[in-house]
Write a protein that holds these residues in place. Structure first.
Motif, short mmCIF file in Angstrom:
data_model
loop_
_atom_site.label_atom_id
_atom_site.label_comp_id
_atom_site.label_asym_id
_atom_site.label_seq_id
_atom_site.Cartn_x
_atom_site.Cartn_y
_atom_site.Cartn_z
N ALA A 64 0.83 -1.21 0.00
CA ALA A 64 0.00 0.00 0.00
C ALA A 64 0.87 1.26 0.00
CB ALA A 64 -0.93 0.00 1.21
N THR A 65 1.93 1.24 0.76
CA THR A 65 2.85 2.38 0.81
C THR A 65 3.48 2.62 -0.55
OG1 THR A 65 3.29 2.00 3.14
CG2 THR A 65 4.88 3.33 1.95
N LEU A 70 3.57 6.05 -5.47
CA LEU A 70 3.42 6.18 -6.92
C LEU A 70 2.17 6.98 -7.29
CD1 LEU A 70 4.45 2.56 -8.00
CD2 LEU A 70 5.82 4.66 -8.14
N GLY A 71 1.43 7.45 -6.28
CA GLY A 71 0.21 8.22 -6.51
C GLY A 71 -0.98 7.37 -6.88
N GLU A 72 -0.88 6.08 -6.65
CA GLU A 72 -1.97 5.15 -6.98
C GLU A 72 -2.83 4.92 -5.74
OE1 GLU A 72 -0.57 1.63 -9.04
OE2 GLU A 72 0.93 2.81 -10.11
N ILE A 77 -5.46 2.82 -0.81
CA ILE A 77 -6.46 3.07 0.24
C ILE A 77 -7.26 1.81 0.59
CG2 ILE A 77 -8.60 4.34 0.71
CD1 ILE A 77 -7.18 6.81 -0.53
N PRO A 78 -7.74 1.03 -0.38
CA PRO A 78 -8.49 -0.19 0.02
C PRO A 78 -7.66 -1.18 0.84
CG PRO A 78 -8.91 0.33 -2.29
CD PRO A 78 -7.80 1.24 -1.82
N ILE A 79 -6.38 -1.26 0.56
CA ILE A 79 -5.53 -2.16 1.36
C ILE A 79 -5.50 -1.68 2.80
CG2 ILE A 79 -3.17 -3.02 1.70
CD1 ILE A 79 -2.82 -2.80 -1.39
N TRP A 80 -5.26 -0.38 3.00
CA TRP A 80 -5.22 0.15 4.37
C TRP A 80 -6.60 0.09 5.04
CZ3 TRP A 80 -1.58 4.17 2.13
CH2 TRP A 80 -0.25 3.85 2.43
N GLN A 81 -7.66 0.27 4.27
CA GLN A 81 -8.99 0.15 4.87
C GLN A 81 -9.20 -1.26 5.42
OE1 GLN A 81 -11.24 1.56 1.44
NE2 GLN A 81 -11.71 3.48 2.48
N TYR A 104 -3.20 9.54 6.05
CA TYR A 104 -2.32 10.36 5.21
C TYR A 104 -2.59 10.10 3.73
CZ TYR A 104 1.81 13.02 3.90
OH TYR A 104 2.67 13.96 3.36
N ALA A 105 -2.90 8.87 3.37
CA ALA A 105 -3.26 8.57 1.97
C ALA A 105 -4.53 9.32 1.58
CB ALA A 105 -3.43 7.07 1.77
N HIS A 106 -5.53 9.32 2.48
CA HIS A 106 -6.75 10.09 2.21
C HIS A 106 -6.40 11.57 2.04
CE1 HIS A 106 -9.93 7.15 2.49
NE2 HIS A 106 -9.61 6.78 3.71
N PHE A 107 -5.54 12.08 2.91
CA PHE A 107 -5.14 13.47 2.85
C PHE A 107 -4.49 13.79 1.50
CE2 PHE A 107 -1.90 16.77 3.30
CZ PHE A 107 -2.66 17.82 3.78
#
Length: 190
Positions: A64-65, A70-72, A77-81, A104-107
């Motif tokens: 996920a990181t 890479l801006g993907e 986000i689904p992995i972290w969710q 932070y990804a959402h941000f």
């Protein structure tokens, strides 16, 4: 945002030794490749870890990181969710870093309301993580709450300037045995 805090699954989550060893080896290779910015090879290693152990937290977080870097965000986000759903109810840094990464990804993806809720949870679960407080301040600023944002930035700065985690670790090591000895030595009050 990626944090490897040495997550260890609970006893009832243990994988067979060979699968776990193969997953860990692939994860560590993936992390090294990731740090070397060899993203394609890192992705392949993370995927190999997940093939050996589909629930490997660090490999999923690493993947996920990598996607987020890479801006993907639609992949990250689904992995972290999913990781945060699985971590919900767990306390401490081993769950907090997942909420911090998700927030932070959402941000970064411009989803400031979603960022706020994940980052607040990260700060509650690990109140000594200055990055989570700083990201929370940024989200609040984007949501038009500059006064609250400044408070979060001050908290982040205080934590960044002083290593409270080291203080607590030292206190537990040096004070706790002394307290235990004193309690054992004192007569019981009834």
């Amino acid at each position: 945002a990626c944090a490897d805090l040495g997550y260890r699954p609970a006893a009832n989550e243990q994988r067979p030794e060979s699968a776990s060893a193969a997953a860990n080896e692939s994860y560590l290779l993936g992390r090294s490749l990731h740090m070397a910015r060899r993203f394609e090879a890192a992705t392949a290693s993370y995927m190999a870890a997940l093939k050996a152990d589909p629930r490997h937290v660090n490999a999923r977080n690493g993947l996920a990181t990598l996607y987020a870097e890479l801006g993907e965000f639609a992949k990250a986000i689904p992995i972290w969710q999913q990781l945060t759903r699985e971590a919900d109810g767990k306390a401490g840094p081993e769950a907090a870093f997942l909420f911090s990464n998700l927030g932070y990804a959402h941000f970064l993806n411009g989803e400031f309301d979603n960022a706020l809720s994940s980052l607040e949870k990260a700060c509650v679960l690990d109140p000594l993580n200055y990055r989570a407080w700083n990201h929370l301040g940024s989200a609040l600023e984007k949501l038009g709450q500059p006064e609250r944002a400044q408070l979060m930035y001050k908290q982040a700065a205080a934590l960044r300037e002083h290593d409270f985690k080291a203080d607590y670790a030292l206190a537990q090591r040096t004070v706790a045995p002394a307290i235990e000895k004193a309690v054992k030595a004192s007569p019981r009050q009834e």
